[in-house]
Design a protein around this motif. Sequence first.
Motif, PDB file in Angstrom:
ATOM      1  N   LYS A  87       0.637  -1.184  -0.039  1.00  0.00           N
ATOM      2  CA  LYS A  87       0.140  -0.160  -0.049  1.00  0.00           C
ATOM      3  C   LYS A  87       0.897   1.085  -0.090  1.00  0.00           C
ATOM      4  O   LYS A  87       0.174   2.317  -0.320  1.00  0.00           O
ATOM      5  CB  LYS A  87      -0.859   0.007   1.187  1.00  0.00           C
ATOM      6  CG  LYS A  87      -1.614  -1.218   1.427  1.00  0.00           C
ATOM      7  CD  LYS A  87      -3.229  -0.708   1.006  1.00  0.00           C
ATOM      8  CE  LYS A  87      -4.213  -1.750   1.101  1.00  0.00           C
ATOM      9  NZ  LYS A  87      -5.411  -1.583   0.705  1.00  0.00           N
ATOM     10  N   THR A  88       2.100   1.143   0.391  1.00  0.00           N
ATOM     11  CA  THR A  88       2.895   2.238   0.575  1.00  0.00           C
ATOM     12  C   THR A  88       4.215   2.390  -0.327  1.00  0.00           C
ATOM     13  O   THR A  88       5.184   3.039  -0.067  1.00  0.00           O
ATOM     14  CB  THR A  88       3.306   2.506   2.227  1.00  0.00           C
ATOM     15  OG1 THR A  88       4.202   1.424   2.478  1.00  0.00           O
ATOM     16  CG2 THR A  88       2.375   2.599   2.797  1.00  0.00           C
ATOM     17  N   ASN A  89       3.999   1.473  -1.542  1.00  0.00           N
ATOM     18  CA  ASN A  89       5.120   1.508  -2.274  1.00  0.00           C
ATOM     19  C   ASN A  89       6.580   0.828  -1.407  1.00  0.00           C
ATOM     20  O   ASN A  89       7.643   1.323  -2.018  1.00  0.00           O
ATOM     21  CB  ASN A  89       5.454   2.695  -2.958  1.00  0.00           C
ATOM     22  CG  ASN A  89       4.349   2.957  -3.838  1.00  0.00           C
ATOM     23  OD1 ASN A  89       3.666   2.152  -4.356  1.00  0.00           O
ATOM     24  ND2 ASN A  89       3.930   4.236  -4.098  1.00  0.00           N
ATOM     25  N   GLY A  90       6.129   0.085  -0.536  1.00  0.00           N
ATOM     26  CA  GLY A  90       7.504  -0.615   0.161  1.00  0.00           C
ATOM     27  C   GLY A  90       8.098   0.290   1.243  1.00  0.00           C
ATOM     28  O   GLY A  90       9.149   0.095   1.738  1.00  0.00           O
ATOM     29  N   ALA A  91       7.597   1.634   1.637  1.00  0.00           N
ATOM     30  CA  ALA A  91       8.080   2.516   2.508  1.00  0.00           C
ATOM     31  C   ALA A  91       7.849   1.878   4.050  1.00  0.00           C
ATOM     32  O   ALA A  91       9.008   2.207   4.743  1.00  0.00           O
ATOM     33  CB  ALA A  91       7.491   3.928   2.185  1.00  0.00           C
ATOM     34  N   THR A  92       7.076   1.193   4.021  1.00  0.00           N
ATOM     35  CA  THR A  92       6.787   0.806   5.505  1.00  0.00           C
ATOM     36  C   THR A  92       7.092  -0.751   5.959  1.00  0.00           C
ATOM     37  O   THR A  92       6.601  -1.317   6.802  1.00  0.00           O
ATOM     38  CB  THR A  92       5.290   0.863   6.000  1.00  0.00           C
ATOM     39  OG1 THR A  92       4.444   0.259   5.013  1.00  0.00           O
ATOM     40  CG2 THR A  92       4.941   2.520   6.049  1.00  0.00           C
ATOM     41  N   SER A  93       8.069  -1.319   4.957  1.00  0.00           N
ATOM     42  CA  SER A  93       8.396  -2.611   5.182  1.00  0.00           C
ATOM     43  C   SER A  93       8.911  -3.035   6.574  1.00  0.00           C
ATOM     44  O   SER A  93       8.835  -4.243   7.154  1.00  0.00           O
ATOM     45  CB  SER A  93       9.339  -3.134   4.123  1.00  0.00           C
ATOM     46  OG  SER A  93      10.395  -2.350   4.136  1.00  0.00           O
ATOM     47  N   GLU A  94      10.022  -2.282   7.018  1.00  0.00           N
ATOM     48  CA  GLU A  94      10.595  -2.302   8.518  1.00  0.00           C
ATOM     49  C   GLU A  94       9.522  -2.260   9.513  1.00  0.00           C
ATOM     50  O   GLU A  94       9.536  -3.003  10.410  1.00  0.00           O
ATOM     51  CB  GLU A  94      11.683  -1.293   8.577  1.00  0.00           C
ATOM     52  CG  GLU A  94      12.721  -1.559   7.513  1.00  0.00           C
ATOM     53  CD  GLU A  94      13.558  -0.144   7.618  1.00  0.00           C
ATOM     54  OE1 GLU A  94      13.473   0.630   8.603  1.00  0.00           O
ATOM     55  OE2 GLU A  94      14.206   0.055   6.595  1.00  0.00           O
ATOM     56  N   LEU A  95       8.492  -1.472   9.315  1.00  0.00           N
ATOM     57  CA  LEU A  95       7.505  -1.284  10.493  1.00  0.00           C
ATOM     58  C   LEU A  95       6.719  -2.335  10.423  1.00  0.00           C
ATOM     59  O   LEU A  95       6.029  -3.040  11.402  1.00  0.00           O
ATOM     60  CB  LEU A  95       6.842  -0.078  10.085  1.00  0.00           C
ATOM     61  CG  LEU A  95       5.491   0.178  11.088  1.00  0.00           C
ATOM     62  CD1 LEU A  95       6.075   0.218  12.468  1.00  0.00           C
ATOM     63  CD2 LEU A  95       4.916   1.370  10.513  1.00  0.00           C
TER      64      LEU A  95
END
Length: 196
Positions: A87-95
């Motif tokens: 949903k966030t283009n991979g930006a929140t993968s760590e979270l």
Amino acid sequence: PPNRRLEVSAQDLAKARNLHHHSQYTECAALLLTAERGAEDATALLKAALDNVRRHPRTALGLDDEATASDAKKAYRKLALKLHPDKTNGATSELFAALTEAHKAVSSEAKRPKPKKQPSRKSKPKPPKPPAPEPPTQTRVDLDENQDHDTAWEKRYWALAQFKLKRGHCYPDGVLGDWCAAQRRAREEGKLSADR
């Protein structure tokens, strides 16, 4: 933890610090990861927020201490819809990875039985239980010891018999008690001693 330097705007950094201060670690990390890039370094704050998500899984999922495994599942799914990397283009993968760990920790914790609560130090300790009474020891009983007791039974028997006779009731032997009837017959036959 992120290997890259994360730079955000001063306004987003101030909002993230406020969220982190109020123990809203998931929202803090999500804001930092999805914010527009700026000049302020937020790498340390993001690392602290992700560490706190792992360290405080219930707080990260927005659960209280009484929440069940099904409550944890609902909260995780709600956050996953919003923060999934797709949903966030991979930006929140760590979270998202940290939230998955938090969900697993809370789910396994909810399945374990809860330990009994220890009484607080402020509460009064319970008084110790009194010792159990000792069983009576068996002693030899002499007939002379029970003589007064027997006399009391005889007096009660005769008082009851006289009351019944005055009222016009006549009962056969055994109704007032076998022992009393035996005593009465023995008295009538003269088999009792004079002192009894």
